[in-house]
Structures are given as C-alpha cells and as structure tokens.
Design an enzyme around this catalytic site. Structure first.
Site, PDB file in Angstrom:
ATOM      1  N   GLY A  38      61.457   6.728 -15.013  1.00  0.00           N
ATOM      2  CA  GLY A  38      62.104   6.065 -13.884  1.00  0.00           C
ATOM      3  C   GLY A  38      63.170   5.116 -14.367  1.00  0.00           C
ATOM      4  O   GLY A  38      62.915   4.309 -15.260  1.00  0.00           O
ATOM      5  N   ASN A 112      51.967   4.340  -9.799  1.00  0.00           N
ATOM      6  CA  ASN A 112      52.671   5.579 -10.143  1.00  0.00           C
ATOM      7  C   ASN A 112      52.049   6.693  -9.326  1.00  0.00           C
ATOM      8  O   ASN A 112      50.848   6.930  -9.432  1.00  0.00           O
ATOM      9  CB  ASN A 112      52.512   5.857 -11.649  1.00  0.00           C
ATOM     10  N   CYS A 246      48.968  17.146 -13.191  1.00  0.00           N
ATOM     11  CA  CYS A 246      50.247  17.749 -12.803  1.00  0.00           C
ATOM     12  C   CYS A 246      50.788  18.608 -13.948  1.00  0.00           C
ATOM     13  O   CYS A 246      51.095  18.097 -15.022  1.00  0.00           O
ATOM     14  CB  CYS A 246      51.237  16.640 -12.475  1.00  0.00           C
ATOM     15  N   SER A 293      64.338  18.434 -22.559  1.00  0.00           N
ATOM     16  CA  SER A 293      62.966  18.884 -22.304  1.00  0.00           C
ATOM     17  C   SER A 293      62.737  20.361 -22.615  1.00  0.00           C
ATOM     18  O   SER A 293      61.596  20.802 -22.705  1.00  0.00           O
ATOM     19  CB  SER A 293      62.581  18.575 -20.853  1.00  0.00           C
ATOM     20  N   ASP A 355      65.354  27.230 -20.279  1.00  0.00           N
ATOM     21  CA  ASP A 355      65.292  25.992 -19.492  1.00  0.00           C
ATOM     22  C   ASP A 355      63.854  25.828 -19.015  1.00  0.00           C
ATOM     23  O   ASP A 355      63.107  26.803 -18.928  1.00  0.00           O
ATOM     24  CB  ASP A 355      66.262  26.051 -18.311  1.00  0.00           C
ATOM     25  N   ASP A 356      63.458  24.571 -18.716  1.00  0.00           N
ATOM     26  CA  ASP A 356      62.065  24.370 -18.319  1.00  0.00           C
ATOM     27  C   ASP A 356      61.808  24.754 -16.876  1.00  0.00           C
ATOM     28  O   ASP A 356      60.704  25.137 -16.515  1.00  0.00           O
ATOM     29  CB  ASP A 356      61.632  22.910 -18.576  1.00  0.00           C
ATOM     30  N   CYS A 392      56.067  19.256  -3.616  1.00  0.00           N
ATOM     31  CA  CYS A 392      55.027  18.397  -4.192  1.00  0.00           C
ATOM     32  C   CYS A 392      54.874  17.164  -3.319  1.00  0.00           C
ATOM     33  O   CYS A 392      55.861  16.569  -2.906  1.00  0.00           O
ATOM     34  CB  CYS A 392      55.421  17.941  -5.593  1.00  0.00           C
ATOM     35  N   CYS A 448      47.115  21.012 -11.841  1.00  0.00           N
ATOM     36  CA  CYS A 448      47.638  21.247 -10.495  1.00  0.00           C
ATOM     37  C   CYS A 448      48.759  22.257 -10.637  1.00  0.00           C
ATOM     38  O   CYS A 448      49.683  22.058 -11.424  1.00  0.00           O
ATOM     39  CB  CYS A 448      48.171  19.954  -9.881  1.00  0.00           C
TER      40      CYS A 448
HETATM   41  S1  SF4 Z   1      52.517  19.855  -6.816  1.00  0.00           S
HETATM   42 FE1  SF4 Z   1      53.599  20.229  -8.764  1.00  0.00          FE
HETATM   43  S2  SF4 Z   1      54.678  18.398  -9.298  1.00  0.00           S
HETATM   44 FE2  SF4 Z   1      53.158  17.887  -7.712  1.00  0.00          FE
HETATM   45  S3  SF4 Z   1      51.346  17.242  -8.839  1.00  0.00           S
HETATM   46 FE3  SF4 Z   1      51.097  19.422  -8.472  1.00  0.00          FE
HETATM   47  S4  SF4 Z   1      52.026  20.416 -10.265  1.00  0.00           S
HETATM   48 FE4  SF4 Z   1      52.711  18.281 -10.268  1.00  0.00          FE
END
Ligand code: SF4
Length: 476
Positions: A38, A112, A246, A293, A355-356, A392, A448
């Site tokens: 950030g 966060n 995540c 990245s 690319d990521d 997200c 996730c």
């Molecule tokens: S939806 Fe995507 S960006 Fe959001 S927490 Fe889950 S994996 Fe991460």
C-alpha cells in the site's frame, strides 16, 4: 459500482512491536518492507505505557515521516500501517492506525482486509446513535467494541470479532497491550516474530528479515494474539475456522522473500512457471518476465523448458505505480514510462512473455506492443495463474466482474485483444499444486481460489445481491 480504470491492488500492510526501546523506528523499517502492500497512506502509533501518540498522512512512508515525526513517537511499543484504499476513500481521515480515546483508556487500530458486512453493521450502529468519523469499514470494529460492555477489552473484542465478516487482520494497541486478530479463514497472511525480548507481528515475514527478527509462528485463523509485559498468549475468538489463504498473495501480492504458511513465495512462483511450461510449452528463443512479480515464474518456465531466461523487459524504478493515473490513456502512458523492452534481447526473437495475471488487459496489450516495437518476431504470452473471472470481496479492490477481461471474453478473444501470437493460462489445479497445498485436507489445500472460480469460502452478506446482479448482467 465503480467502473474506474484500476489495476489489481492489495489492501494494506500492518506491523507491530511490543517491548523494544526503539519501537517506532523498528515499526518504520518493518512498514518500509511492507510498502508494496500500500502506497496511499502510512501511520504509526506508539505508547510509553501512559498515553498513545500517533502520526499518519497520505503518501509513501518516507514522505509521511520525513520531518522527524518519528522522534515524537516515544515508548517501547508501537503499531503501524501502510494503506491502499479499498473500502473508504483516499482522504487523510481514512489513513490508519485510527486512534480512539475512551473515558479511561485509548486504543489504536489498524486493519488489513475488507469486511463483507460493514454496510449492514454500520447502518445498525448509526441507528443506535453511533457517529462515524471516517468512511473506512475499520471504524466499525471500534464502534462494536464500544457497544459491547463486558468490562474486559478482550471479551468485548471476542464479541465484536464474531460480528464482523470477511477478510481481516487487525492490530490493536492500548497503553498496556498489543493484540492481533485474524479472520476465521485467514485470508491475509499475518506472522509473529521475536527480536530479543520484543515480540513483533507483521503482514509478511519479509519484515522480520529487515528488522532482524526471528520467525516464531504464523497467526492462525480465528486467533487472538495478546502481547503484554507478561509475554505472549494466544486465545481463539471462534473455533469455526478453515484456511482460505488468498492465492493471489502467492501469485502477485506478497514479496518473493516472504514465507506464507511455511511456503516461500519466490519458490511457489517458480513452481507456477515450471507447471505452466508443462501445461503450455511453445517453441521459442527467449523467456522473459514482466518485472517484478513475474520474474520468479519466468525463471521457472525457462528452467523447465531449457529456453534461456533473458531480461527482455526493464522496469524504471522511479516512476510511481500506474494505478494513481486516472484515465485509460494516461494509464497506458504510465505503462510506457514504467517498462521498457530491451531491443538487444528481443529483436528478431520468438519471445515467451510470462506475466502473473491479466486484470483488464490494458497493461498486457501495451507490453506486447512494446516487445513488438523492439523487434520481437513472435510474442507468446503465458500467465502464471488461471483467468481472473470473479470479483474479490476480501480485500482486493476489484469488486465487479465488468472490470475483469476474463469474465467477459474467451482466452482466444483475450489473445486477440492483447495482440499476442498465443496465450495460455495456468490451470486451477496447476496453481494449487505449484503453491504446494499447505493444508492438504482443506479445500484447495488451504487456499482461496474464488477469484478464479467463484467458489467463495464465506457467505457474501452485503455483496450477495451485487454479485448476483453482475452474473445476470453477463448472461443477458
Ligand atoms: S477472492 Fe481472490 S483475491 Fe480475494 S481472497 Fe480469494 S483468492 Fe484472494
């Protein structure tokens, strides 16, 4: 819902320390290593055991503390925050940590993540007479704490933490303790370290290396970490927990030198590149990665295929991140300022560009164009994650499907839009396996994956209707 052109931005980094004579200074250096999380605002609050004192402002950490403000932050404990605005606007009032003064005590709070029921809770609290000073959903927790009256901060906090839903890593500081809490899914990373007799807590372990701290353990979902002069102790505010770390932390957000759930981010990215090479090999002369990245994944792709890795793209480090530029036109100019293709490397070559991720496609199209302008004979784009097709709601600033190119176009169409010779994404299984299933018995090995497949690990609360509406809009 905003249709503003934005990149893929994470929300915030937090750092705290208890029992160190240079608490504010260490917090500054800890936050410095979290600055990638950030850049819109930063702040630190410290305590000498009697009062809490803070300083915060908009901008990068080094700018916020450039006039000796750190010297005023005395005391042996502190917490700090670097902010990217997801919920709430970009005003100073939303820069954290927030400092609240109650009748007999004070409390600093840093967050966060993103709450998915903040709107509902805020309405309820306002109906009961609460007056909010900011548009940030972080303030909701402070009002819930004030409303709950068990007489013990810890018990009040447990009640409040069971009311907020979504992604949250909180850090709280009072005159006599530092408390950290992680949501029941553990969406965002949060770890504990130690420097001598002092405990530190940080969003990423890279901050420990910077301040000379030893890693102790990760904070687990549903845990409350309480640090005071008696030491560290751990409680749970809920037992209803699963790991849903995540996956984009591994793909893009976290620094390569951080470890999340014991897995090094650079190594995970390298494995993503290797797996991508197995899934999507193409004859080529050089492999290059989009800095910074994607470099780890590009190295992995090159290692697996035997095609040499080259520095085909260079980043100009002295240009601000592109997302602060408001229009698509300016954004494209920003990309041009930020990256250059190296003619001597790519001219006349078949290039694999790793690319990521692709968010809106604007940046990818520009980079492909840069490589072609520098004389690349072919540009094959390989993406080290699956298509980002769902919004997200847990702390990343894309909350509408309209913003995501993969929600609206097929892979072939995206390939055409970005002007590549070929385009392939990593599979969902490929990503999960490359990260390495930190929790093998939990869904997706503890990750996730909602961004890729819409399988949200929680109810969506305030966002349910918006989400369904966006799905309907697409099917029309
Ligand atoms: S939806 Fe995507 S960006 Fe959001 S927490 Fe889950 S994996 Fe991460």
């Amino acid at each position: 819902m905003s249709t503003e052109i934005k990149g893929l931005n994470e929300e915030c980094g937090i750092f705290g320390i208890w029992n160190h004579p240079s608490a504010a200074q260490i917090t500054y250096y800890g936050l410095h290593s979290l600055q990638h999380r950030g850049q819109e605002g930063a702040g630190i609050v410290s305590t000498d055991g009697v009062t809490l004192k803070g300083h915060r402002n908009l901008g990068l950490l080094a700018d916020v503390f450039k006039h000796g403000e750190l010297d005023d932050l005395v005391g042996k404990s502190a917490i700090g925050h670097v902010r990217y605005a997801t919920a709430g606007g970009k005003s100073l009032s939303n820069v954290q940590p927030f400092l609240f003064h109650f009748q007999n005590s004070s409390l600093a709070l840093a967050h966060n993540g993103n709450l998915i029921n903040a709107k509902t809770l805020r309405n309820e609290l306002e109906e009961e007479g609460a007056i909010f000073q900011t548009s940030s959903d972080t303030e909701v927790l402070a009002h819930l704490l004030k409303r709950s009256r068990t007489g013990s901060l810890l018990e009040d906090l447990k009640v409040a933490l069971n009311q907020v839903k979504g992604g949250f890593a909180y850090m709280l500081l009072t005159e006599n303790e530092l408390i950290a809490a992680l949501d029941p899914n553990g969406f965002r990373p949060l770890s504990i370290g130690k420097i001598g007799d002092a405990y530190v807590v940080a969003s990423e372990t890279c901050a420990f290396d910077t301040v000379g701290a030893e890693f102790v353990r990760d904070v687990e979902p549903g845990e409350l970490i309480i640090i005071n002069d008696e030491g560290l102790h751990i409680e749970k505010f809920t037992a209803d927990v699963t790991h849903s770390i995540c996956s984009m932390e591994y793909v893009y957000f976290a620094r390569p030198d951080s470890n999340i759930a014991g897995i090094n981010v650079h190594s995970a990215r390298k494995r993503m590149g290797k797996r991508l090479a197995q899934e999507a090999f193409i004859e080529a002369d050089v492999v290059t990665g989009v800095p910074d990245s994607s470099i780890s994944a590009a190295i992995g792709y090159a290692e697996e295929t035997g095609i040499p890795y080259e520095l085909g793209l260079i980043k100009n480090r002295y240009v601000a991140r592109t997302f602060i530029q408001p229009s698509q036109e300016l954004r494209e100019q920003g990309v041009k300022m930020k990256l250059s293709a190296v003619r001597g490397v790519v001219e006349g070559k078949r290039v694999v560009m790793i690319d990521d991720s692709i968010v809106r496609g604007t940046t990818s199209r520009r980079i492909v164009q840069l490589l072609r302008e520098a004389g690349a004979a072919e540009v094959h784009v390989r993406i080290a994650s699956p298509p980002l097709a769902f919004p997200c709601f847990y702390g990343i600033d894309i909350q509408t499907r309209n913003e995501l190119i993969a929600a609206n176009y097929s892979v072939d169409e995206i390939c055409h839009i970005i002007g590549a010779d070929s385009l392939t994404y990593l599979s969902e299984d490929g990503l999960v396996e490359a990260v390495g299933r930190p929790y093998p018995n939990e869904p997706y090995g503890g990750l996730c994956m909602a961004y890729f497949n819409g399988d949200y690990p929680t109810e969506l609360f305030d966002y349910e209707q918006e989400y369904l509406a966006s799905l309907e809009a697409k099917s029309r």
